[in-house]
Design a protein around this motif. Structure first.
Motif, mmCIF file in Angstrom:
data_model
loop_
_atom_site.group_PDB
_atom_site.id
_atom_site.type_symbol
_atom_site.label_atom_id
_atom_site.label_comp_id
_atom_site.label_asym_id
_atom_site.label_seq_id
_atom_site.Cartn_x
_atom_site.Cartn_y
_atom_site.Cartn_z
ATOM 1 N N GLU A 38 0.800 -1.216 0.000
ATOM 2 C CA GLU A 38 0.000 0.000 0.000
ATOM 3 C C GLU A 38 0.839 1.275 0.000
ATOM 4 O O GLU A 38 0.315 2.368 -0.173
ATOM 5 C CB GLU A 38 -0.950 0.020 1.194
ATOM 6 C CG GLU A 38 -0.300 0.283 2.523
ATOM 7 C CD GLU A 38 -1.286 0.194 3.678
ATOM 8 O OE1 GLU A 38 -2.466 -0.073 3.440
ATOM 9 O OE2 GLU A 38 -0.849 0.377 4.834
ATOM 10 N N CYS A 39 2.180 1.143 0.170
ATOM 11 C CA CYS A 39 3.012 2.342 0.267
ATOM 12 C C CYS A 39 3.033 3.140 -1.028
ATOM 13 O O CYS A 39 3.394 4.315 -1.020
ATOM 14 C CB CYS A 39 4.434 1.972 0.695
ATOM 15 S SG CYS A 39 5.329 0.943 -0.483
ATOM 16 N N THR A 40 2.657 2.534 -2.147
ATOM 17 C CA THR A 40 2.625 3.262 -3.419
ATOM 18 C C THR A 40 1.210 3.625 -3.847
ATOM 19 O O THR A 40 1.029 4.203 -4.920
ATOM 20 C CB THR A 40 3.287 2.426 -4.530
ATOM 21 O OG1 THR A 40 2.618 1.161 -4.627
ATOM 22 C CG2 THR A 40 4.759 2.183 -4.233
ATOM 23 N N ALA A 41 0.219 3.292 -3.035
ATOM 24 C CA ALA A 41 -1.173 3.602 -3.398
ATOM 25 C C ALA A 41 -1.424 5.099 -3.261
ATOM 26 O O ALA A 41 -0.898 5.757 -2.371
ATOM 27 C CB ALA A 41 -2.130 2.821 -2.510
ATOM 28 N N THR A 42 -2.252 5.627 -4.151
ATOM 29 C CA THR A 42 -2.630 7.041 -4.082
ATOM 30 C C THR A 42 -4.051 7.233 -3.562
ATOM 31 O O THR A 42 -4.451 8.362 -3.271
ATOM 32 C CB THR A 42 -2.506 7.692 -5.462
ATOM 33 O OG1 THR A 42 -3.242 6.924 -6.414
ATOM 34 C CG2 THR A 42 -1.047 7.756 -5.901
ATOM 35 N N ALA A 43 -4.821 6.144 -3.447
ATOM 36 C CA ALA A 43 -6.171 6.223 -2.879
ATOM 37 C C ALA A 43 -6.474 4.917 -2.167
ATOM 38 O O ALA A 43 -6.151 3.832 -2.676
ATOM 39 C CB ALA A 43 -7.209 6.492 -3.962
ATOM 40 N N LEU A 44 -7.082 5.006 -0.980
ATOM 41 C CA LEU A 44 -7.490 3.842 -0.203
ATOM 42 C C LEU A 44 -8.953 3.994 0.178
ATOM 43 O O LEU A 44 -9.377 5.053 0.630
ATOM 44 C CB LEU A 44 -6.666 3.702 1.079
ATOM 45 C CG LEU A 44 -5.298 3.034 1.008
ATOM 46 C CD1 LEU A 44 -4.275 3.986 0.408
ATOM 47 C CD2 LEU A 44 -4.839 2.629 2.402
ATOM 48 N N THR A 45 -9.709 2.924 -0.030
ATOM 49 C CA THR A 45 -11.086 2.869 0.430
ATOM 50 C C THR A 45 -11.230 1.634 1.305
ATOM 51 O O THR A 45 -10.842 0.542 0.898
ATOM 52 C CB THR A 45 -12.081 2.782 -0.738
ATOM 53 O OG1 THR A 45 -11.886 3.891 -1.611
ATOM 54 C CG2 THR A 45 -13.518 2.781 -0.227
ATOM 55 N N SER A 46 -11.776 1.797 2.520
ATOM 56 C CA SER A 46 -11.957 0.645 3.403
ATOM 57 C C SER A 46 -13.419 0.528 3.799
ATOM 58 O O SER A 46 -14.157 1.516 3.836
ATOM 59 C CB SER A 46 -11.085 0.776 4.655
ATOM 60 O OG SER A 46 -11.493 1.868 5.446
ATOM 61 N N TRP A 47 -13.817 -0.712 4.090
ATOM 62 C CA TRP A 47 -15.158 -1.003 4.596
ATOM 63 C C TRP A 47 -14.985 -1.821 5.864
ATOM 64 O O TRP A 47 -14.356 -2.890 5.857
ATOM 65 C CB TRP A 47 -15.975 -1.750 3.553
ATOM 66 C CG TRP A 47 -17.180 -2.486 4.060
ATOM 67 C CD1 TRP A 47 -17.455 -3.816 3.913
ATOM 68 C CD2 TRP A 47 -18.306 -1.936 4.779
ATOM 69 N NE1 TRP A 47 -18.658 -4.133 4.489
ATOM 70 C CE2 TRP A 47 -19.207 -2.995 5.036
ATOM 71 C CE3 TRP A 47 -18.625 -0.659 5.229
ATOM 72 C CZ2 TRP A 47 -20.402 -2.812 5.717
ATOM 73 C CZ3 TRP A 47 -19.825 -0.474 5.926
ATOM 74 C CH2 TRP A 47 -20.701 -1.546 6.146
#
Length: 309
Positions: free
Chosen positions: A140-149
């Motif tokens: 996840e260190c390179t992710a630009t958007a995170l969505t969690s449920w």
């Protein structure tokens, strides 16, 4: 991090992990490259490459350049492996983990996982002796958007230490592992908050589940309010709101140039899902966005729960 460190030059003097077997493996990989049969990289290569990079940095003193020299893999090729830009074979994994002196049992788990290539997902059990959350943190260190449920427990990157520790203890995690996991999670949080746009959909049930007791829950909810004030997009889903197949928590990562990946955490393992399974979660996110409260409404609801505690 516990574990024997590898001297960066040992293999180059004819001792240590590099020998005829690994040189032969290198030649085999070279022939495979020249034949043109190597597959294009997939989402599983991003995950596996990030894990290999984390293991190199956690278990050895080797720089990328030194690791390339010891393994007899070109610097550009090893860089592509660690960044998921090249299809990674089980032979690649076996060679690198041997050089990094990963114990045989742990090495076998990752080699077997690399060998079992599933088109739409990547399952991984907990790797004993390696950093907790290694798959999540490295990916996840390179992710630009995170969505969690989240359903009955608040998102882990938004948890306080008391709340997180109580939840982990209830699931059989020992205190030493909890301490290590918390340190890993703190690093994850710093990395993600610095670069990613975060949206956390939370079921209302989580606001009333007191892991660690009422005081720990109250502290946690104050922390959640502070997260909202820092710009984290927390959105509450009210009890009784009818929705489709949203029966388990998940985390969706999005990247600037690569396909999205979904992470589903289990008790002692984790699943990474990618195309075509990812479409189900993109649709679920649309459904959540339609049904959930706004951020402002969520903030009001959290504050009301705190007042009743």
């Amino acid at each position: 991090m516990a574990g024997r460190r590898l001297h960066p030059r040992r293999g180059l003097r004819g001792r240590g992990p590099v020998g005829p077997t690994h040189r032969a493996g290198h030649q085999g990989r070279k022939r495979a490259d020249m034949s043109g049969r190597r597959r294009s990289p997939q989402a599983r290569d991003r995950i596996l490459g990030a894990q290999l990079r984390t293991i190199r940095m956690e278990r050895t003193d080797l720089s990328l350049e030194q690791a390339a020299e010891v393994s007899m893999i070109s610097l550009s090729t090893l860089s592509r492996i660690e960044n998921g830009k090249r299809h990674i074979t089980s032979e690649d994994v076996a060679l690198l983990l041997t050089i990094y002196r990963v114990p045989a049992r742990q090495r076998a788990l990752l080699v077997d996982a690399a060998r079992a290539e599933v088109p739409s997902g990547w399952w991984q059990g907990r790797l004993p002796g390696l950093p907790p959350d290694i798959g999540v943190a490295s990916h996840e260190c390179t992710a630009t958007a995170l969505t969690s449920w989240s359903i009955a427990v608040l998102p882990e990157l938004l948890q306080t230490r008391a709340y997180a520790s109580a939840f982990l203890r209830m699931n059989g995690t020992e205190q030493r592992e909890i301490d290590t996991l918390w340190e890993t999670r703190a690093r994850r949080r710093d990395q993600v908050f610095a670069r990613a746009d975060i949206t956390a959909f939370v079921h209302e049930l989580a606001l009333h589940t007191p892991f660690g007791g009422r005081a720990a829950l109250k502290e946690q909810l104050h922390h959640l309010l502070a997260s909202v004030d820092r710009g984290i997009g927390v959105r509450l889903l009210r009890i009784g709101e009818p929705l489709g197949a949203l029966v388990h928590p998940w985390l969706l990562w999005e990247f600037p140039r690569d396909p999205a990946v979904v992470h589903v955490g289990l008790q002692r393992s984790e699943v990474f899902l990618h195309e075509p399974e990812i479409g189900l979660y993109l649709a679920a996110r649309t459904e959540l966005a339609r049904a959930a409260c706004t951020v402002a409404e969520t903030r009001t609801a959290i504050a009301a729960v705190i007042d009743r505690l």
